[in-house]
Design a protein around this motif. Sequence first.
Motif, PDB file in Angstrom:
ATOM      1  N   PHE A   1      -4.252 -28.163 -61.991  1.00 32.64           N
ATOM      2  CA  PHE A   1      -5.320 -27.673 -61.135  1.00 32.64           C
ATOM      3  C   PHE A   1      -6.380 -28.773 -60.964  1.00 32.64           C
ATOM      4  CE2 PHE A   1      -3.757 -23.915 -63.573  1.00 32.64           C
ATOM      5  CZ  PHE A   1      -3.101 -23.301 -62.523  1.00 32.64           C
ATOM      6  N   ALA A   2      -7.176 -28.676 -59.908  1.00 36.02           N
ATOM      7  CA  ALA A   2      -8.162 -29.710 -59.602  1.00 36.02           C
ATOM      8  C   ALA A   2      -9.087 -29.965 -60.787  1.00 36.02           C
ATOM      9  CB  ALA A   2      -8.988 -29.287 -58.381  1.00 36.02           C
ATOM     10  N   GLN A   3      -9.233 -31.226 -61.154  1.00 27.90           N
ATOM     11  CA  GLN A   3     -10.043 -31.630 -62.297  1.00 27.90           C
ATOM     12  C   GLN A   3     -10.380 -33.111 -62.176  1.00 27.90           C
ATOM     13  OE1 GLN A   3      -7.649 -31.086 -65.864  1.00 27.90           O
ATOM     14  NE2 GLN A   3      -5.819 -31.801 -64.824  1.00 27.90           N
ATOM     15  N   PRO A   4     -11.266 -33.634 -63.034  1.00 32.40           N
ATOM     16  CA  PRO A   4     -11.671 -35.035 -62.904  1.00 32.40           C
ATOM     17  C   PRO A   4     -10.515 -36.024 -62.898  1.00 32.40           C
ATOM     18  CG  PRO A   4     -13.195 -33.897 -64.333  1.00 32.40           C
ATOM     19  CD  PRO A   4     -12.082 -32.927 -64.046  1.00 32.40           C
ATOM     20  N   GLU A   5      -9.412 -35.705 -63.565  1.00 32.65           N
ATOM     21  CA  GLU A   5      -8.245 -36.582 -63.570  1.00 32.65           C
ATOM     22  C   GLU A   5      -7.681 -36.800 -62.166  1.00 32.65           C
ATOM     23  OE1 GLU A   5      -8.937 -34.231 -65.692  1.00 32.65           O
ATOM     24  OE2 GLU A   5      -8.052 -34.570 -67.684  1.00 32.65           O
TER      25      GLU A   5
ATOM     26  N   GLY B   1     -10.268 -39.216 -57.715  1.00 33.78           N
ATOM     27  CA  GLY B   1     -10.109 -40.143 -56.612  1.00 33.78           C
ATOM     28  C   GLY B   1      -9.350 -39.565 -55.438  1.00 33.78           C
ATOM     29  N   GLN B   2      -8.383 -38.694 -55.733  1.00 33.52           N
ATOM     30  CA  GLN B   2      -7.597 -38.083 -54.659  1.00 33.52           C
ATOM     31  C   GLN B   2      -8.481 -37.143 -53.832  1.00 33.52           C
ATOM     32  OE1 GLN B   2      -5.460 -40.423 -56.321  1.00 33.52           O
ATOM     33  NE2 GLN B   2      -4.331 -39.406 -54.712  1.00 33.52           N
ATOM     34  N   TYR B   3      -9.292 -36.339 -54.517  1.00 32.26           N
ATOM     35  CA  TYR B   3     -10.167 -35.407 -53.808  1.00 32.26           C
ATOM     36  C   TYR B   3     -11.308 -36.141 -53.109  1.00 32.26           C
ATOM     37  CZ  TYR B   3      -7.817 -31.243 -55.495  1.00 32.26           C
ATOM     38  OH  TYR B   3      -6.874 -30.258 -55.717  1.00 32.26           O
ATOM     39  N   ALA B   4     -11.739 -37.270 -53.669  1.00 29.66           N
ATOM     40  CA  ALA B   4     -12.760 -38.069 -52.996  1.00 29.66           C
ATOM     41  C   ALA B   4     -12.216 -38.614 -51.683  1.00 29.66           C
ATOM     42  CB  ALA B   4     -13.214 -39.212 -53.899  1.00 29.66           C
TER      43      ALA B   4
ATOM     44  N   ARG C   1     -16.064 -43.258 -58.846  1.00 29.85           N
ATOM     45  CA  ARG C   1     -16.719 -43.896 -59.994  1.00 29.85           C
ATOM     46  C   ARG C   1     -18.231 -43.744 -59.939  1.00 29.85           C
ATOM     47  NH1 ARG C   1     -15.339 -49.931 -62.323  1.00 29.85           N
ATOM     48  NH2 ARG C   1     -16.550 -49.731 -64.257  1.00 29.85           N
ATOM     49  N   ASP C   2     -18.802 -43.869 -58.754  1.00 25.25           N
ATOM     50  CA  ASP C   2     -20.263 -43.813 -58.605  1.00 25.25           C
ATOM     51  C   ASP C   2     -20.764 -42.495 -58.010  1.00 25.25           C
ATOM     52  OD1 ASP C   2     -20.586 -46.454 -59.570  1.00 25.25           O
ATOM     53  OD2 ASP C   2     -20.054 -47.246 -57.599  1.00 25.25           O
ATOM     54  N   ASN C   3     -19.841 -41.620 -57.638  1.00 22.45           N
ATOM     55  CA  ASN C   3     -20.239 -40.380 -56.970  1.00 22.45           C
ATOM     56  C   ASN C   3     -19.486 -39.174 -57.530  1.00 22.45           C
ATOM     57  OD1 ASN C   3     -21.874 -41.582 -54.480  1.00 22.45           O
ATOM     58  ND2 ASN C   3     -19.997 -42.795 -54.688  1.00 22.45           N
ATOM     59  N   ALA C   4     -19.270 -39.188 -58.837  1.00 25.38           N
ATOM     60  CA  ALA C   4     -18.468 -38.140 -59.463  1.00 25.38           C
ATOM     61  C   ALA C   4     -19.089 -36.752 -59.301  1.00 25.38           C
ATOM     62  CB  ALA C   4     -18.269 -38.451 -60.941  1.00 25.38           C
ATOM     63  N   GLU C   5     -20.405 -36.651 -59.420  1.00 22.87           N
ATOM     64  CA  GLU C   5     -21.045 -35.337 -59.324  1.00 22.87           C
ATOM     65  C   GLU C   5     -20.777 -34.699 -57.967  1.00 22.87           C
ATOM     66  OE1 GLU C   5     -25.166 -35.428 -60.287  1.00 22.87           O
ATOM     67  OE2 GLU C   5     -24.870 -36.184 -62.333  1.00 22.87           O
ATOM     68  N   GLU C   6     -20.837 -35.490 -56.927  1.00 19.73           N
ATOM     69  CA  GLU C   6     -20.576 -34.982 -55.577  1.00 19.73           C
ATOM     70  C   GLU C   6     -19.142 -34.461 -55.457  1.00 19.73           C
ATOM     71  OE1 GLU C   6     -19.785 -36.796 -51.099  1.00 19.73           O
ATOM     72  OE2 GLU C   6     -20.780 -38.039 -52.621  1.00 19.73           O
ATOM     73  N   ILE C   7     -18.177 -35.239 -55.937  1.00 21.76           N
ATOM     74  CA  ILE C   7     -16.769 -34.862 -55.798  1.00 21.76           C
ATOM     75  C   ILE C   7     -16.390 -33.751 -56.762  1.00 21.76           C
ATOM     76  CG2 ILE C   7     -14.402 -35.724 -55.786  1.00 21.76           C
ATOM     77  CD1 ILE C   7     -16.262 -36.752 -53.529  1.00 21.76           C
ATOM     78  N   ASN C   8     -17.033 -33.687 -57.915  1.00 18.49           N
ATOM     79  CA  ASN C   8     -16.764 -32.589 -58.848  1.00 18.49           C
ATOM     80  C   ASN C   8     -17.106 -31.238 -58.217  1.00 18.49           C
ATOM     81  OD1 ASN C   8     -15.864 -34.361 -60.771  1.00 18.49           O
ATOM     82  ND2 ASN C   8     -17.716 -34.293 -62.031  1.00 18.49           N
ATOM     83  N   LEU C   9     -18.165 -31.222 -57.425  1.00 15.43           N
ATOM     84  CA  LEU C   9     -18.514 -29.988 -56.704  1.00 15.43           C
ATOM     85  C   LEU C   9     -17.417 -29.609 -55.719  1.00 15.43           C
ATOM     86  CD1 LEU C   9     -22.301 -30.656 -55.981  1.00 15.43           C
ATOM     87  CD2 LEU C   9     -21.378 -28.818 -57.398  1.00 15.43           C
ATOM     88  N   VAL C  10     -16.828 -30.615 -55.092  1.00 16.37           N
ATOM     89  CA  VAL C  10     -15.726 -30.372 -54.160  1.00 16.37           C
ATOM     90  C   VAL C  10     -14.531 -29.791 -54.908  1.00 16.37           C
ATOM     91  CG1 VAL C  10     -14.057 -31.463 -52.615  1.00 16.37           C
ATOM     92  CG2 VAL C  10     -16.457 -32.183 -52.565  1.00 16.37           C
ATOM     93  N   MET C  11     -14.202 -30.381 -56.049  1.00 15.16           N
ATOM     94  CA  MET C  11     -13.037 -29.916 -56.803  1.00 15.16           C
ATOM     95  C   MET C  11     -13.253 -28.525 -57.385  1.00 15.16           C
ATOM     96  SD  MET C  11     -11.468 -33.289 -58.691  1.00 15.16           S
ATOM     97  CE  MET C  11     -12.992 -33.814 -59.504  1.00 15.16           C
ATOM     98  N   GLN C  12     -14.492 -28.216 -57.716  1.00 15.88           N
ATOM     99  CA  GLN C  12     -14.756 -26.895 -58.281  1.00 15.88           C
ATOM    100  C   GLN C  12     -14.458 -25.786 -57.287  1.00 15.88           C
ATOM    101  OE1 GLN C  12     -18.757 -25.541 -59.290  1.00 15.88           O
ATOM    102  NE2 GLN C  12     -18.061 -25.134 -61.378  1.00 15.88           N
TER     103      GLN C  12
END
Length: 357
Positions: free
Chosen positions: A74-78, A81-84, A275-286
Amino acid sequence: MDNRKTASKAMRKAAGMAALAAAMALSACGSNGGNEGGSANGAAPSPSGSATAAPEASAPPAELAKVTQVTNWFAQPEHGGQYAALAKDFYKEAGLDMTIQSGGPGISSTQIVASGKAEFGMGQADEILLARQNGIPLVAIAATFQKNPQGIMYHKGKYKDVSELNGHKVYVGSGVAFWEYLKRAYKLDGVEEMKYTGSLANFVDDPDSATQMYVTSEPYTMEQQGVAVDSFLNYDLGYKQYGNVLYTTEDYLKKHPDRVKAYVEASVKGWNYYRDNAEEINLVMQKSNPDLKLEAMAFGTKALEPLVYGGDAETNGVGYMSKDIWEGLQRQLVEIGLLTEAEPIDGVFTNEFLPSP
């Protein structure tokens, strides 16, 4: 891209003298030499007879190639990059109409890609080698993790060496390749193997036990429960394999090398953005995985940074793969009997489609 269509230009006809109309038609035909998305202007007579700029009809947008990639969970930090790359339209800019299909229990990305239901997949390096032995000709095209995040977790301070696991319970999946290697390399013949179910309850209750884990996730779960833990990373124990390897089939790579290149370059661009915008993309994955808390994602993001961006990636860029690492892993799998023979490694992976660092 091989699937993009060259837009044809419609010739404008103007009212007025036949000679001027013919001249306009010739101008419209020759003004756009196949430039996708471009437009050319020709001089058209105004009602008063003076020349004014009259733009040609806009070319239709280039058709995107529909492709799907299957992740390994399932979508997660691992998968950041794909979701970004998806969220920031890097795939779209590369000419791909991308769909990300989440993995999960009972979902085999190798089978899905082999069947043609998805063009790209994500898995561990040893899965690529084992799939090829079983007649599934996969090719690794990028390794998003230089070091695989898999390892063995134990209660803090309990063990200093992995060989000390003998005589204790270890929760691990049956027949997992890394565990077969560790048993042989560290003579773990006295371990009481217990089936790993995904639950950590038994591990928590037994301070002498150990369990398989990902350094990017399970330690956070234990931290939230107030259980102090340490871990051995399989890579550091000698089982050096890449993690979250991106792959496709030999057939697809041969037929659509341009799409493979577009996919790899957009994915790497996504990882550099993450790498520099993880918080933004984590919201997308959530949004795709609402059960995963942002705090857990933040933990995973920090834990994966040296695994993704360190090692060979520091000089060669995200996604780079070493022949030595692949050959070493292949040799280990032969030694423990999971591979029957070592095929030429050059057919297993390629760095050909990676962008220049």
